[in-house]
Design an enzyme around this catalytic site. Structure first.
Site, PDB file in Angstrom:
ATOM      1  CG  HIS A 103     -20.350   3.800 -17.263  1.00  0.00           C
ATOM      2  ND1 HIS A 103     -20.704   5.089 -16.929  1.00  0.00           N
ATOM      3  CD2 HIS A 103     -20.133   3.166 -16.073  1.00  0.00           C
ATOM      4  CE1 HIS A 103     -20.711   5.228 -15.621  1.00  0.00           C
ATOM      5  NE2 HIS A 103     -20.363   4.077 -15.083  1.00  0.00           N
ATOM      6  NE  ARG A 126     -17.264  -0.277 -12.163  1.00  0.00           N
ATOM      7  CZ  ARG A 126     -16.935  -0.088 -13.446  1.00  0.00           C
ATOM      8  NH1 ARG A 126     -15.677  -0.264 -13.836  1.00  0.00           N
ATOM      9  NH2 ARG A 126     -17.850   0.252 -14.330  1.00  0.00           N
ATOM     10  CE  LYS A 167     -20.889  -3.652 -12.917  1.00  0.00           C
ATOM     11  NZ  LYS A 167     -21.794  -2.635 -12.295  1.00  0.00           N
ATOM     12  CG  HIS A 204     -19.073   3.492  -5.825  1.00  0.00           C
ATOM     13  ND1 HIS A 204     -18.235   2.715  -6.601  1.00  0.00           N
ATOM     14  CD2 HIS A 204     -20.062   3.924  -6.658  1.00  0.00           C
ATOM     15  CE1 HIS A 204     -18.694   2.675  -7.836  1.00  0.00           C
ATOM     16  NE2 HIS A 204     -19.798   3.407  -7.897  1.00  0.00           N
ATOM     17  NE  ARG A 264     -17.321   3.943 -11.148  1.00  0.00           N
ATOM     18  CZ  ARG A 264     -16.743   3.722 -12.332  1.00  0.00           C
ATOM     19  NH1 ARG A 264     -15.452   3.934 -12.493  1.00  0.00           N
ATOM     20  NH2 ARG A 264     -17.452   3.292 -13.361  1.00  0.00           N
ATOM     21  CE1 TYR A 299     -21.706   9.403 -11.207  1.00  0.00           C
ATOM     22  CE2 TYR A 299     -21.407   8.302 -13.315  1.00  0.00           C
ATOM     23  CZ  TYR A 299     -21.295   8.306 -11.940  1.00  0.00           C
ATOM     24  OH  TYR A 299     -20.782   7.209 -11.286  1.00  0.00           O
TER      25      TYR A 299
END
Length: 283
Positions: free
Chosen positions: A249, A133, A158, A223, A226, A258
């Site tokens: 994640h 990120r 994150k 982004h 990524r 994805y």
């Protein structure tokens, strides 16, 4: 500062919310309070729904911005005021499930090839090769590059989580060349002040210029790199559970999107990172 605001700040700090999240939640609650002209803890669900409708229809506010206000008010009601979640069942626009315009490996190569500055080239190459990120990218420190173990340490990503990602050999060679030329001391990618990291907005501008120079008109900001990392790894055969860990994640659903974006998803062997190479001709 009101006791309610201070309580909200204290709780977000205790829960480890990022400064960006704290700022956006406080802004959301303040916006609601200013609109009604009274304390946000006295505003009921019906009033909130009417307010959201007003923002969408009269103020033409983007649905994403409305969802941000919803999240801030939900935190206030459920966490700060400790009201039952069932008391905050408001209707609001859901996030649109759209597939972004994904970059191919050739397009990533073209973007990097049209980045004429070694620092900018290394910056974007690191973002892609490590699947970062932009907030993680700009906060990388020199000490986070673990050449001995061939890893990049991501600190407080994150959700305030640390993780490690694979450091490809081609990226390591590029970073070494970058370090020899720029000699960063603390922040790996610094701005005008060597003591401070580069601004995230600046990274976005660098990417946009490089994409335009490469003649790529697909939608999406930095982004996109990524997203490209994730889809290219899946195409190369990386298991989803491993990709989940590398992307940081918490929920596997975030990683599985994805797979949804790749209808032709199948195992194809290891992904090479040769496209990261810096050419003297680019300088």
């Amino acid at each position: 500062m009101t006791p309610l605001r201070q309580k909200m700040i204290d709780l977000m700090v205790l829960k480890g919310y990022s400064p960006k999240t704290q700022k956006s939640y406080l802004y959301s609650v303040e916006k609601v309070a200013r609109h009604f002209g009274r304390s946000p803890d006295s505003i009921d669900v019906g009033e909130l729904e009417s307010y959201f409708l007003y923002l969408l229809t009269e103020k033409r506010m983007a649905s994403a911005s409305v969802r941000l206000i919803v999240n801030g008010m939900r935190f206030l009601n459920n966490q700060v005021l400790q009201r039952p979640a069932r008391d905050f069942l408001v209707r609001y626009p859901k996030r649109a499930q759209r597939i972004p315009e994904l970059l191919t490996r050739d397009e990533v190569h073209r973007i990097l090839s049209h980045t004429r500055n070694l620092k900018h080239h290394t910056l974007l190459a690191t973002c892609y090769a490590a699947g970062l990120r932009v907030s993680e990218l700009v906060h990388l420190r020199v000490r986070d590059i673990d050449s001995a173990r061939e890893l990049v340490h991501i600190r407080a990503g994150k959700g305030n989580k640390d993780r490690e990602v694979i450091l490809p050999e081609s990226l390591l060679l590029l970073l070494r060349r970058y370090w020899q030329f720029y000699r960063p001391m603390v922040a790996l990618f610094y701005g005008q002040d060597p003591r401070k990291p580069l601004d995230a907005g600046t990274v976005g501008k660098i990417f946009t210029r490089a994409k335009a120079a490469a003649g790529i008109d697909k939608q999406g900001g930095v982004h996109s790199l990524r997203h490209a990392y994730a889809t290219h790894q899946l195409e190369a055969g990386m298991p989803t559970f491993k990709l989940q860990r590398l992307l940081g994640h918490t929920d596997m659903k975030s990683t599985l999107r994805y797979v949804h974006w790749l209808p032709s998803y199948q195992n194809r062997g290891k992904l090479g990172m040769d496209l990261l190479c810096w050419s003297e001709a680019s300088s």
